[in-house]
Design an enzyme around this catalytic site. Structure first.
Site: not given
Ligand SMILES: NC(=O)c1ccc[n+]([C@@H]2O[C@H](COP(=O)([O-])OP(=O)(O)OC[C@H]3O[C@@H](n4cnc5c(N)ncnc54)[C@H](O)[C@@H]3O)[C@@H](O)[C@H]2O)c1
Length: 428
Positions: A205, A259
């Site tokens: 990843k 990311c």
């Molecule tokens: N955004 C993308 O396009 C993408 C793509 C691939 C991988 N990722 C990975 O996926 C993961 C999430 O990314 P994202 O973009 O969805 O993040 P995001 O910030 O959009 O969403 C994360 C959510 O988690 C919630 N959160 C934080 N702490 C929490 C807790 N203790 N309990 C419950 N909820 C909690 C936050 O309030 C938020 O709503 C990251 O590791 C990122 O690197 C993201």
């Protein structure tokens, strides 16, 4: 689904659509309320997502909650919280991950599958996730519950499509976890699922995003060289790509998002003896692009006979990606900071992104452009591709355009009486 962000929301909707009963847990009351009223908490264009989510909520298959107890009898827990890095040291910052594990742990059901969808630095499953979950649950991974790492691969703007059509890497450490993981992901993934171990999944990843960052840095470096040599990097790219096995990417005003700017650091962090050089250098090249944009604004204004200090610059685009609201790690911030440091009055427009402290977003494009000495395009939102030079001429104080996303055809802009400077293009 723990974490209702870009990853958790489409996943929750897609899993609910397989007739599962899904509860989304988040610490953000606004997101929870949005989902419970049938609205997607994500803005920007996400084909199919709002309708799917609404339908699943209406059918009673999907709801959201602030209370982790609501996930107590879940057969599958998918952790989708953010995993950023500390900006100066570039070390992973696992506050949200640890928080999520600590809250779900005590409510884990016997035999449950926990899948970590968040991106992790290699070694984190073994060194952080497993011990944290075992501690919080007082149960043993691989015996009382099953732990897999299936890093998410989706991209904003194509969340649902990516989620269901991209191959997945499934890192498992024992056969029952693998079997449960395959059964879960096969419900909605219409592509191959590749089994491997935890650490390989973590490396894959972070390496796929580091790969992308390095490729973009290459395109950006060719763009900077092209500017100096007076050629068009976009034409260079097309011609390079006529050579077999060459797939040069497009250059631009900078790299953003949750990311790509951080995953390369997650990959190189644990490699203590190797001392990686290429990947950190690529980061530096990409980080330079917003500063290059500010420099182009200064050069373009100078060519029109105006100083940067005191000039009004309309920065078009705050989101890092076109047609989305996602402004995390956006290069627009670096550029605006640099312009302001040098005394310019930067006005920011974006059709989707929200205002943040220090960065007020103007929604009305006409108002943003009105009286501007320079228009600088940072994001290739559709609204900017439709901008007419005649309307810009009417609204602006000076005719100066800086193009960070190859939105305009340079000779046409110059013919219309504008000064035009662009990433990757020599002067016209
Ligand atoms: N955004 C993308 O396009 C993408 C793509 C691939 C991988 N990722 C990975 O996926 C993961 C999430 O990314 P994202 O973009 O969805 O993040 P995001 O910030 O959009 O969403 C994360 C959510 O988690 C919630 N959160 C934080 N702490 C929490 C807790 N203790 N309990 C419950 N909820 C909690 C936050 O309030 C938020 O709503 C990251 O590791 C990122 O690197 C993201």
């Amino acid at each position: 689904m723990v974490g209702l962000g870009y990853v958790g929301v489409p996943l929750a909707a897609a899993v609910a659509a397989t007739r599962a009963s899904v509860v989304g847990i988040d610490i953000d009351p606004e997101k929870v309320e949005a989902v419970n009223t049938g609205r997607s908490p994500l803005r920007g264009r996400e084909p199919g997502l709002a309708d799917l989510l609404k339908a699943q909520v209406a059918k009673g298959r999907l709801r959201a909650s602030l209370d982790p107890l609501d996930a107590a009898d879940a057969d599958v827990v998918a952790v989708c919280v953010e995993t950023p890095i500390e900006p100066t040291t570039h070390d992973p910052e696992y506050k949200a991950l640890r928080g999520a594990l600590a809250t779900i742990g005590p409510h884990l059901k016997e035999g449950a599958l926990v899948t970590i969808e968040s991106t992790l630095a290699p070694g984190t499953m073994a060194k952080v996730v497993r011990p944290a979950l075992e501690r919080a649950s007082r149960r043993k991974a691989g015996r009382d519950f099953h732990l897999v790492h299936c890093p998410e691969r989706l991209t904003a703007g194509r969340l649902l499509l990516n989620l269901t059509t991209l191959h997945r890497i499934l890192g498992a450490s024992e056969p029952v976890g693998l079997r449960k993981g395959l059964a879960f992901y096969r419900r909605f993934v219409k592509a191959e699922i590749h089994p491997t171990d935890w650490t390989t999944a973590e490396v894959v990843k972070t390496a796929e995003n580091a790969y992308w960052d390095v490729q973009i840095a290459f395109a950006n470096e060719v763009a900077l060289i092209s500017e100096e040599l007076g050629v068009n990097a976009y034409e260079v790219r097309e011609l390079v790509n006529t050579c077999p096995f060459r797939m040069m990417l497009v250059p631009g005003a900078g790299v953003g998002g949750h990311c790509i700017p951080k995953d390369p650091w997650l990959l190189v962090g644990p490699a203590v003896q190797t001392k990686p050089e290429l990947i950190p250098t690529a980061r530096a090249v990409n980080d330079f692009m917003p500063l290059r944009m500010a420099r182009l604004v200064e050069e373009a204004l100078a060519a029109s006979g105006r100083k940067l200090k005191g000039a009004r610059v309309a920065v078009l685009g705050f989101a890092y990606r076109e047609n989305t609201e996602d402004a995390r790690n956006t290069p627009a911030k670096e550029m605006v900071q640099e312009l302001r440091r040098r005394g310019a009055d930067a006005v920011i427009h974006d059709p989707f992104a929200r205002s943040e402290r220090g960065y007020t977003i103007v929604r009305d494009l006409g108002a943003a452009v009105k009286g501007a000495d320079c228009v600088a395009i940072v994001t290739a939102h559709d609204a900017y591709r439709k901008l007419s030079l005649a309307s810009l001429r009417r609204g602006m104080r000076r005719r100066v355009i800086v193009d960070g996303r190859n939105v305009f055809d340079g000779p046409e802009v110059v013919k219309a009486g504008f000064v035009y400077r662009a990433i990757g293009k020599g002067q016209f």
